[in-house]
Structures are given as C-alpha cells and as structure tokens.
Design an enzyme around this catalytic site. Structure first.
Site, PDB file in Angstrom:
ATOM      1  N   SER A 124      15.482  47.616  13.588  1.00  0.00           N
ATOM      2  CA  SER A 124      14.321  47.400  12.729  1.00  0.00           C
ATOM      3  C   SER A 124      13.065  47.218  13.558  1.00  0.00           C
ATOM      4  O   SER A 124      13.115  46.700  14.685  1.00  0.00           O
ATOM      5  CB  SER A 124      14.581  46.127  11.912  1.00  0.00           C
ATOM      6  OG  SER A 124      13.388  45.667  11.344  1.00  0.00           O
ATOM      7  N   TYR A 149      17.571  36.841  11.053  1.00  0.00           N
ATOM      8  CA  TYR A 149      17.900  38.260  10.816  1.00  0.00           C
ATOM      9  C   TYR A 149      17.329  39.117  11.945  1.00  0.00           C
ATOM     10  O   TYR A 149      18.023  39.943  12.536  1.00  0.00           O
ATOM     11  CB  TYR A 149      17.349  38.715   9.456  1.00  0.00           C
ATOM     12  CG  TYR A 149      17.323  40.220   9.317  1.00  0.00           C
ATOM     13  CD1 TYR A 149      18.502  40.932   9.123  1.00  0.00           C
ATOM     14  CD2 TYR A 149      16.121  40.934   9.416  1.00  0.00           C
ATOM     15  CE1 TYR A 149      18.487  42.321   9.036  1.00  0.00           C
ATOM     16  CE2 TYR A 149      16.102  42.323   9.325  1.00  0.00           C
ATOM     17  CZ  TYR A 149      17.290  43.009   9.134  1.00  0.00           C
ATOM     18  OH  TYR A 149      17.269  44.385   9.050  1.00  0.00           O
ATOM     19  N   LYS A 153      19.155  41.611  15.058  1.00  0.00           N
ATOM     20  CA  LYS A 153      18.862  43.001  15.421  1.00  0.00           C
ATOM     21  C   LYS A 153      18.518  43.081  16.907  1.00  0.00           C
ATOM     22  O   LYS A 153      18.977  43.966  17.630  1.00  0.00           O
ATOM     23  CB  LYS A 153      17.680  43.531  14.592  1.00  0.00           C
ATOM     24  CG  LYS A 153      17.993  43.714  13.128  1.00  0.00           C
ATOM     25  CD  LYS A 153      19.029  44.812  12.931  1.00  0.00           C
ATOM     26  CE  LYS A 153      19.574  44.858  11.530  1.00  0.00           C
ATOM     27  NZ  LYS A 153      20.784  45.624  11.376  1.00  0.00           N
TER      28      LYS A 153
HETATM   29  P1  NAD Z   1      22.531  47.130   2.309  1.00  0.00           P
HETATM   30  O1  NAD Z   1      22.790  45.680   2.154  1.00  0.00           O
HETATM   31  O2  NAD Z   1      22.264  47.935   1.098  1.00  0.00           O
HETATM   32  O3  NAD Z   1      23.708  47.827   3.135  1.00  0.00           O
HETATM   33  C1  NAD Z   1      24.484  47.123   4.070  1.00  0.00           C
HETATM   34  C2  NAD Z   1      25.939  47.380   3.728  1.00  0.00           C
HETATM   35  O4  NAD Z   1      26.780  46.721   4.672  1.00  0.00           O
HETATM   36  C3  NAD Z   1      26.327  46.860   2.346  1.00  0.00           C
HETATM   37  O5  NAD Z   1      26.997  47.881   1.647  1.00  0.00           O
HETATM   38  C4  NAD Z   1      27.258  45.688   2.643  1.00  0.00           C
HETATM   39  O6  NAD Z   1      28.218  45.518   1.619  1.00  0.00           O
HETATM   40  C5  NAD Z   1      27.856  46.126   3.972  1.00  0.00           C
HETATM   41  N1  NAD Z   1      28.361  45.046   4.817  1.00  0.00           N
HETATM   42  C6  NAD Z   1      27.711  43.936   5.271  1.00  0.00           C
HETATM   43  N2  NAD Z   1      28.509  43.233   6.091  1.00  0.00           N
HETATM   44  C7  NAD Z   1      29.694  43.907   6.164  1.00  0.00           C
HETATM   45  C8  NAD Z   1      30.908  43.690   6.853  1.00  0.00           C
HETATM   46  N3  NAD Z   1      31.097  42.618   7.635  1.00  0.00           N
HETATM   47  N4  NAD Z   1      31.899  44.589   6.698  1.00  0.00           N
HETATM   48  C9  NAD Z   1      31.731  45.685   5.898  1.00  0.00           C
HETATM   49  N5  NAD Z   1      30.605  45.944   5.227  1.00  0.00           N
HETATM   50  C10 NAD Z   1      29.606  45.062   5.362  1.00  0.00           C
HETATM   51  O7  NAD Z   1      21.314  47.281   3.342  1.00  0.00           O
HETATM   52  P2  NAD Z   1      20.484  48.576   3.761  1.00  0.00           P
HETATM   53  O8  NAD Z   1      19.093  48.384   3.306  1.00  0.00           O
HETATM   54  O9  NAD Z   1      21.219  49.799   3.407  1.00  0.00           O
HETATM   55  O10 NAD Z   1      20.479  48.379   5.332  1.00  0.00           O
HETATM   56  C11 NAD Z   1      21.422  49.021   6.186  1.00  0.00           C
HETATM   57  C12 NAD Z   1      21.180  48.546   7.610  1.00  0.00           C
HETATM   58  O11 NAD Z   1      19.823  48.850   7.969  1.00  0.00           O
HETATM   59  C13 NAD Z   1      21.335  47.041   7.789  1.00  0.00           C
HETATM   60  O12 NAD Z   1      21.927  46.808   9.040  1.00  0.00           O
HETATM   61  C14 NAD Z   1      19.913  46.546   7.763  1.00  0.00           C
HETATM   62  O13 NAD Z   1      19.765  45.347   8.473  1.00  0.00           O
HETATM   63  C15 NAD Z   1      19.187  47.682   8.445  1.00  0.00           C
HETATM   64  N6  NAD Z   1      17.760  47.751   8.105  1.00  0.00           N
HETATM   65  C16 NAD Z   1      17.386  47.799   6.796  1.00  0.00           C
HETATM   66  C17 NAD Z   1      16.029  47.830   6.476  1.00  0.00           C
HETATM   67  C18 NAD Z   1      15.589  47.850   5.034  1.00  0.00           C
HETATM   68  O14 NAD Z   1      14.410  47.573   4.769  1.00  0.00           O
HETATM   69  N7  NAD Z   1      16.432  48.179   4.082  1.00  0.00           N
HETATM   70  C19 NAD Z   1      15.062  47.836   7.486  1.00  0.00           C
HETATM   71  C20 NAD Z   1      15.485  47.801   8.816  1.00  0.00           C
HETATM   72  C21 NAD Z   1      16.848  47.763   9.126  1.00  0.00           C
END
Ligand code: NAD
Ligand code: UDP
Length: 355
Positions: A124, A149, A153
């Site tokens: 991120s 959080y 990262k």
């Molecule tokens: P999201 O919560 O929709 O997706 C994350 C998925 O991981 C979910 O389906 C959740 O059920 C699964 N999960 C979490 N812990 C788990 C575990 N221990 N075992 C199996 N599954 C697990 O989030 P997203 O927005 O799709 O984000 C995906 C990734 O991108 C994350 O790592 C998030 O930190 C990163 N990210 C997201 C954003 C944003 O704004 N959405 C920005 C920067 C980085």
C-alpha cells in the site's frame, strides 16, 4: 500460467481473478471468508465462463497451505489475504500483526519447502509515510506508519525482500546453503486508492458494517442506505480544502496484477511498483462525479478532520508503465459509473437482498 490467489474472494482478489482468467491464466483461490463470501467466486466464474479451484483455509495454517500448494504447484502466488481496516487495526493490533505477518511467513516457509519461486504482494501507498510530497516514486524512503495496519504492510515488504535476498546465491542460482530450492522473485505492488467495480455489476466492494473508505460510503448514501457523507475536513491546503487521493479503478489494478505476475515469472529479485493513475481528485470532486453517475446529488456535511489522514497522496506510476507496460486507462466517470452499477444492483452486497 497457474496462479494461486490468497484472499482471492475479497474485493481486489475477485477482480484480479477475472483479469487473470481473461488473460488465459489458471486461477486457484484460498480464502477463509473472514471478510468475504464464496459467492464472489461463483460470480467470477459467471463473468468469465471459466472454473476457479476454491479452497476454504486459513493462509496462516501451514499444514493446510502445504497440502493446497503441493496439489496446485502454482507458477505464481498473489498474496491478497490480510486484514485491512485501519481503525480496527488500532483497536486490535495483536490480531492484525498475527494474521498479516503469519500468512506471509507461512507462504514463505511453504515456498521454500516446495521450491515455488514467484510471489506478488498487495502492499500500500501507506508505507510512504508522511514525509514525502506527491507524486510518490518507488525509491522514496519508506516512512513512519500511522497505524498497525500500515506497519504490517511495511514489515511484510521487508520480510519478502529479506527472504528473496537469502534465496539467491551470488551467481544467481538458488542459495541451497540457506535451504532454498530456487531463487525467489518478489513483486511488491503499492496500491493507491482502489475503487469501482467490474463493469458487469456482478462483483464489487462489499464492506462489512459502516464503511471506512470514501467510495463505498458515497455509494451507500447514493443508494439510500445512509443519510449523508461526512467530509473529513475542508480546511486543508488544497483548491477546495478537502484531501486529494489517487483513485484507481479496481479493474485497472487487476490488470496490473496480470502484468506483475507475468513479470515475476521471467525475472528474479525484488521489484516494487506503484499502481495508481498519477492524477489526484479531492473528496468533493469524487462526490460530484458520483452524483453525475447516479443521477442525483449525494448528500454531505463538512465534519472535522480524521486523525491520521494525510492531505495529499498520489502516485508517480511511470515505473509500472516503463517496466510492466501497464498504465491505468479508466477515469473517475467510469469508476463512479461502475461503482453505482454494482451498488444499485446489489444494495446490500453479496448474499443479501433489499435495502
Ligand atoms: P478484502 O478484505 O476484500 O480481501 C482480503 C481477503 O483476504 C478477504 O477475502 C478475506 O476473507 C481474506 N483473508 C484475510 N485473512 C485471511 C487468512 N488468514 N486466510 C485466508 N483468507 C484470509 O480486501 P481487499 O480490499 O481486496 O484487499 C486485498 C489486499 O490488498 C489486502 O492485503 C489489503 O491490505 C491490500 N490493500 C487494499 C487496499 C484497499 O484500499 N482496498 C489498499 C492497499 C492495499
Ligand atoms: N473521507 C471522508 N469521509 C468518509 C471517508 C473518507 O471525507 O466517510 C475522506 C478521507 O478523509 C480521505 C479520502 O476521503 O481524505 C479517502 O479516504 P479513504 O479512507 O477512502 O482512503 P485513505 O485515506 O486511506 O487514502
């Protein structure tokens, strides 16, 4: 290419699954549905007409992951699984460190034991901290994060970088003395602000409870689930006084993952890429754009600043264009159109009906 998406049922993972399948790659997904629903994967299959291998497991659980990874032996792992709510991470740091760090450690141990070489990681822009003036380039030093959080990262980037270093001998071969069967290829993707939905309206963002992020909040006001948006501060040093961000369409982001996974397959080492558009928009510009897309004004009130918010954040995305041949092609009107299409057809998200 065979890909395995951890957290692939989530918001970004499900859109990436579509982009991967459409690019002709195979997709397996591991998710424990802590923040998602298996319905998202059924819809991915509906959009693409292709099958996804789906595993219900905790990515931190080594026994399960050894079994799944030995069966799949993917060419590339894309690691989305993680907890991601900034405010919740302040309240529950132990759970955040446990989940986010452990999932990555488990994957690295399995990769070393099985000789898997390629991993793309969801990082991120938050790792840039508050010291830089945008646009942020990848070589800007990582800064101080404002919440657990962000630190997870920051730390996961470091862990993956260190593991890659230990995996490669000075002649470029696998460092067997350190237990590696193959040198790793690590791609760290620093997302800016992923928003929008697949143009079909079948998959999109489905936050649990009250949304923390701007776009899902605006969408829920527009569809009548919430009264009004509170704009967190209009006294910033920006043209309209509200903060500016780099909002990137989730399908552009998804296509960036396809390029990153293909890159990882043909290179070794650790590479970092910003995935953003390079164009900032203010909170009020996003409210206006959404109003145009949904056909009515989105109600808002001006409130106090939110603690920890940076005034400005946007990417210098030129490295991804030069090296991966990728750049975002969708603008804010498409973002708002697709977010509204998803929200208006799924007012309560997956598995739910009615307002
Ligand atoms: P999201 O919560 O929709 O997706 C994350 C998925 O991981 C979910 O389906 C959740 O059920 C699964 N999960 C979490 N812990 C788990 C575990 N221990 N075992 C199996 N599954 C697990 O989030 P997203 O927005 O799709 O984000 C995906 C990734 O991108 C994350 O790592 C998030 O930190 C990163 N990210 C997201 C954003 C944003 O704004 N959405 C920005 C920067 C980085
Ligand atoms: N924001 C807002 N009201 C909300 C949610 C967010 O005014 O209900 C603002 C927030 O202050 C920031 C921008 O919208 O300036 C984007 O916030 P988001 O949480 O989506 O992303 P981040 O701040 O993590 O980049």
């Amino acid at each position: 290419m065979k890909t395995l998406l951890t957290g692939g049922a989530g918001y970004i993972g499900s859109h990436t699954a579509v982009a991967m399948l459409e690019a002709g790659h195979e997709v397996a997904v591991v998710d424990n549905y802590v923040n998602s629903s298996a319905e998202a994967i059924s819809r991915v299959e509906k959009i693409t007409g292709k099958k996804v291998s789906l595993y219900d497991a905790d990515v931190a659980d080594k026994e399960s992951m050894m079994e799944i990874l030995s069966a799949e032996m993917p060419d590339c792992i894309i690691h989305f699984a993680g907890l991601k709510a900034v405010g919740e991470s302040v309240a529950m740091p132990v759970e955040y460190y446990r989940n986010n760090i452990d999932t990555t450690l488990t994957l690295l141990e399995c990769m070393r034991e099985l000789g898997l070489s390629n991993i793309v990681f969801s990082s991120s822009a938050t790792v840039y901290g508050e010291d830089h003036i945008p646009p942020f380039t990848e070589d800007a030093t990582k800064g101080m994060c404002t919440n657990p959080y962000g630190w997870t990262k920051w730390m996961q980037e470091q862990m993956l970088t260190d593991a890659q270093f230990s995996s490669e001998a000075s002649d470029g071969s696998a460092n067997t003395a350190n237990g590696w069967k193959t040198p790793l290829s690590v791609v760290l993707l620093r997302y800016f602000n992923p928003v929008g939905a697949h143009e079909s309206g079948l998959i999109g963002e489905d936050p649990q409870g009250i949304p923390n992020n701007l776009m899902p909040y605006i969408s829920q006001v527009a569809v009548g689930r919430r009264d009004h948006l509170t704009v967190f501060g209009n006294d910033y040093d920006t043209p309209d006084g509200t903060c500016r961000r780099d909002y990137i369409h989730v399908m552009d982001l998804a296509e960036g993952h396809v390029k990153a996974a293909e890159y990882a397959d043909t290179h070794k080492g650790t590479e970092v890429f910003n995935l953003g558009t390079g164009s900032p928009y203010s909170v009020l510009e996003m409210v206006d754009a959404f109003g145009r897309a949904c056909g009515h004004a989105v109600a808002y009130e001006i409130g106090a600043r939110r603690a920890g918010d940076v005034q400005d954040s946007w990417a210098d995305a030129s490295k991804a264009k030069a090296v991966l041949g990728w750049e975002a092609s969708r603008g804010i009107d498409e973002i708002c159109r697709d977010a509204w299409n998803w929200q208006s057809h799924n007012p309560q998200g997956y598995n739910k009906t009615g307002l």
